[in-house]
Design an enzyme around this catalytic site. Structure first.
Site, mmCIF file in Angstrom:
data_model
loop_
_atom_site.group_PDB
_atom_site.id
_atom_site.type_symbol
_atom_site.label_atom_id
_atom_site.label_comp_id
_atom_site.label_asym_id
_atom_site.label_seq_id
_atom_site.Cartn_x
_atom_site.Cartn_y
_atom_site.Cartn_z
ATOM 1 N N HIS A 264 0.827 -1.206 0.000
ATOM 2 C CA HIS A 264 0.000 0.000 0.000
ATOM 3 C C HIS A 264 0.873 1.272 0.000
ATOM 4 O O HIS A 264 0.726 2.133 -0.866
ATOM 5 C CB HIS A 264 -0.915 -0.031 1.232
ATOM 6 C CG HIS A 264 -1.818 1.162 1.371
ATOM 7 N ND1 HIS A 264 -3.124 1.157 0.935
ATOM 8 C CD2 HIS A 264 -1.602 2.401 1.871
ATOM 9 C CE1 HIS A 264 -3.670 2.336 1.173
ATOM 10 N NE2 HIS A 264 -2.768 3.107 1.750
ATOM 11 N N GLU A 265 1.776 1.358 0.949
ATOM 12 C CA GLU A 265 2.615 2.564 1.040
ATOM 13 C C GLU A 265 3.533 2.678 -0.178
ATOM 14 O O GLU A 265 3.848 3.792 -0.619
ATOM 15 C CB GLU A 265 3.427 2.575 2.340
ATOM 16 C CG GLU A 265 2.614 2.538 3.638
ATOM 17 C CD GLU A 265 1.586 3.660 3.780
ATOM 18 O OE1 GLU A 265 1.790 4.744 3.220
ATOM 19 O OE2 GLU A 265 0.544 3.414 4.454
ATOM 20 N N HIS A 268 1.781 4.647 -2.791
ATOM 21 C CA HIS A 268 1.924 6.095 -2.552
ATOM 22 C C HIS A 268 3.326 6.557 -2.959
ATOM 23 O O HIS A 268 3.502 7.611 -3.569
ATOM 24 C CB HIS A 268 1.741 6.411 -1.060
ATOM 25 C CG HIS A 268 0.310 6.383 -0.578
ATOM 26 N ND1 HIS A 268 -0.678 7.142 -1.135
ATOM 27 C CD2 HIS A 268 -0.279 5.683 0.445
ATOM 28 C CE1 HIS A 268 -1.836 6.932 -0.481
ATOM 29 N NE2 HIS A 268 -1.617 6.040 0.472
ATOM 30 N N GLU A 294 -4.866 7.993 -2.861
ATOM 31 C CA GLU A 294 -5.336 6.750 -2.262
ATOM 32 C C GLU A 294 -5.642 5.700 -3.339
ATOM 33 O O GLU A 294 -5.518 4.501 -3.101
ATOM 34 C CB GLU A 294 -6.574 7.038 -1.406
ATOM 35 C CG GLU A 294 -6.889 6.010 -0.351
ATOM 36 C CD GLU A 294 -5.804 5.815 0.702
ATOM 37 O OE1 GLU A 294 -4.921 6.682 0.850
ATOM 38 O OE2 GLU A 294 -5.848 4.766 1.369
#
Lengths: 499, 499
Positions: A264-265, A268, A294
């Site tokens: 997930h990170e 980003h 997001e």
């Protein structure tokens, strides 16, 4: 004119140096600062925040922006967008009386501590008076904007995601409620008879760290321009495209927790590392709207990280980096990382139920602002909605209405961006699959193809273009929730063998 | 008067917040920043350094210090010392023309890069012109001080260690030369026939980390008020007594490298953590002179860390934390951590030869400033002295005159503090042994007794008292090198069984 542009650039540069220093202090606070050193670090953050605020509220800066805005025809595209954004921001702030702004800042700073204690003691009543004040401030500030034709909650939503309003969100959540809640019930019915098989086993943290680093690199994160570390709450920090930082939290007996958090990170992080060089040094050199950001993390976490093809690509060639995988059959792994299991905590929710958690928060925020829900009643309202949508009811407010820090920080209207991220992600994924064989690239470890697609269409633009405009251009449509709902229905009907 | 004190405190507070932020940025640069992010971080350092400099050179601050200095009878002891130090500092800076100060800052900033390249390419000629300029600046700045009755090198030495001069250092180094050089020759003669037995073996970094953390804690470092990390060059950073940070460097097949480096930095760290509460928030809330600080790190590293009693204390009760110790007999361990072996690199030198490396640098600095040594000749001069004192000659300048960064940074006159640290440490140790049974405390793991002794006599005073005054009060004597020389002679005669 040249003189003014030059001076504007100087002040923006100064602000960037201060804000980046602030970023490092925050990073240090979350990853390194010893317990008793936090007080001093917090003071340092307060001091530098003030210095940054002083620059953009200075007479000189305000006049510069005013002048450049009046002459913006002479500016290039990038500078014009910078000035437009800045003028809009200044306009908003200038409508709020400074003493109220200060009062509100102090309130939210204090409330975080209050929330922490209330959560620890599982006592909503400790928290509710502050929460009331925070909602009141948000309503008052929205009213100051003087947009009489708009609903208050719409004004608030627009701040986090330009163009977003209750009409669009109601439509989305109503579709979600209509389709996903029944789907979830069917799955739960099926689940009843299935044994729980667990892929989580104890894996020592160092081994987890190695695999997580491998994953970030494999997905395309550049460690010459980024680092990773541990923190209690995972987050991404970017100073600029040459210094992007990710954190994760390791739990020894739940290795897949850090794995999906890292993916997930990394989503980003890749976004930030691919912002265009022409934007470097400007205020636009970072990812676009909150919802779009997001969408990139959720895309990597779910569409990529929870797909069969991604794991096939790893199993075939890279299994050595994470020996524990050898013990887990890939079919079982795929099923388990996509296990649907209604639970209390948003951040631990599976892909299917995640947006239902957001829906609850959205309905509550809207209800409070419209005067239909009383803050005093929140615990009951919360639990009733949990029961209705997820079929489970938390036993404590700690696992219910007190679980998230957002409202305590003043982030009202922020939660919907999480759901929007999912919607954008599915819509983009739908287009991406038309452009190339995503699964084949994943199976062959060609993650650069996916990264390149996202770079050229989204990442290089940073904050230069509006999200709505980008989505329209890339997918040929406006925001369209059906792709997300179809994606979920298709994926989970298959996994759970439903008709 | 009250008004001025209050304003002085405000500006000092502001300076502290900026300087602490600078500390965090430096820490990040050494421990975390990704390769390509270093440029931005360096810019941030430059910006905040300027902000800090602006405060103490502002008209307002200069006038405040002047006023308070003129009225210092009304101040309490702590404030008076702060004002005295500050006035002295301002007096010094004010005698240097600002453009020369700036020119010199730029020169030293640039020269660090030049030195790095010269060292990498093993080419002294690349470095020497900058080095000449740096020495010229240092001489010029010392002349500006207008102390006509003092030798130039004495003025420079006094900056790093108040009251220190060539007379005292000549006496010390001459004793060292007379006693230690012959002792070293005897040891080398004995060593000839001894087999090299090596205690270093491959120990994985995680295990090393655990043991190093244990050691810091065991010695008395408080991890609620401090952290440790890795960096290329070990150092200690202190924001204040509640945030003290140590780094070390791990080498997989030389575990004792990180161990002694950790003990050394822990000595610095304990000093900072024990500064008195009454000094918090003042400019005096940090360790005293450079030499005194180094005495604490060397005391822990050598008198404690390289003693038999210390290791006995660990072996008996704590061997489980570092299983590799089980493979090493304690007598062998003691001998090996005290092995004398002349080598090229100061930072890797053993306890006995360490000060001889400093002596070489001292003689060279003095020679250059007195006009007796030409910078062009440094490589030959260096090697000749190595041959004479240590009996070994480096094959390259990289391992010789180019090994240290200090001169490139403008740190002329700084090296002697390292030797002074050893002298203070031995003198203090001599007194400590009269006050208590140090070895028995070590064998019984009562490290708090040692830490407490140092706290009450040295650490709590921070910068409030001058080193010379403290040494006199604690030991009843002025700086007295004989304790250090006796300590070395006694210890090494025993280990090498000399008469």
């Amino acid at each position: 004119m040249k003189k003014e542009v030059k001076r504007f650039r100087e002040l923006i540069k100064e602000k960037k140096l201060i804000d980046s220093s602030l970023g490092i202090l925050q990073w240090d606070l979350e990853t390194t600062t010893p317990r008793k050193g936090k007080e001093l670090l917090s003071e340092m953050v307060g001091y530098l925040s003030m210095k940054s605020y002083d620059i953009v509220t200075s007479e000189e800066f305000l006049n510069l922006v005013k002048f450049l805005k009046a002459n913006e025809k002479e500016l290039d595209d990038i500078q014009r967008k910078e000035i437009d954004d800045m003028a809009e921001e200044i306009e908003k702030i200038s409508k709020i009386p400074p003493h109220e702004y200060q009062e509100y800042s102090e309130l939210t700073a204090k409330t975080q501590g209050v929330w922490e204690e209330a959560k620890a003691k599982n006592d909503f009543s400790m928290f509710k008076e502050n929460l009331k004040k925070i909602f009141e401030f948000n309503i008052k500030f929205a009213e100051y904007q003087g947009k009489k034709d708009k609903k208050i909650y719409d004004i608030i939503l627009d701040e986090y995601e330009k163009g977003m309003d209750t009409e669009k969100l109601d439509e989305f959540f109503s579709a979600l409620r209509g389709e996903i809640v029944p789907l979830l019930k069917k799955i739960m019915e099926k689940n009843k008879n299935s044994k729980i098989s667990c892929i989580n086993r104890t894996v020592n943290i160092d081994e987890q760290k190695k695999f997580n680093r491998f994953l970030s690199e494999y997905l395309g994160f550049d460690f010459n321009r980024g680092v990773t570390a541990e923190s209690e709450h995972p987050f991404t920090l970017n100073l600029d495209k040459n210094d992007v930082r990710l954190t994760t939290k390791y739990i020894e007996n739940i290795p897949f927790s850090s794995i999906f958090s890292t993916i997930h990170e990394t989503g980003h992080g890749i976004y930030e590392q691919q912002v265009g060089d022409d934007l470097q040094g400007t205020t636009l050199a970072t990812g676009g709207s909150m919802g779009l950001h997001e969408s990139q993390s959720r895309f990597y976490e779910n569409m990529i990280g929870r797909s069969m093809s991604f794991w096939k690509g790893i199993y075939d060639k890279n299994i050595d980096v994470f020996p524990v995988l050898k013990e887990i059959n890939i079919d079982k792994l795929y099923r388990e990382i996509n296990r649907v299991e209604p639970s209390f905590i948003r951040t631990e929710a599976d892909e299917l139920t995640y947006s239902l958690h957001i829906m609850i928060r959205y309905e509550i925020e809207k209800g409070i602002i419209n005067g239909e829900i009383e803050i005093d009643d929140l615990p009951e309202v919360w639990n009733k909605k949990m029961e209705e949508y997820l079929g489970v009811v938390p036993e404590t407010d700690r696992d219910g209405v007190l679980q998230d820090v957002h409202w305590a920080c003043g982030l009202i209207g922020y939660f919907p961006s999480y759901a929007l991220g999912n919607v954008y992600a599915a819509q983009l994924y739908n287009t991406m699959k038309k452009d190339m064989d995503v699964n084949s690239h994943l199976e062959n470890g060609k993650l650069d193809r996916i990264k390149g697609w996202l770079r050229d269409r989204i990442h290089i633009y940073g904050k230069l273009r509006e999200t709505a405009e980008l989505i329209q251009e890339i997918t040929g449509e406006e925001l369209e929730p059906k792709y997300y709902i179809e994606y979920l229905k298709e994926k989970y009907s298959k996994i759970y063998d439903l008709d």
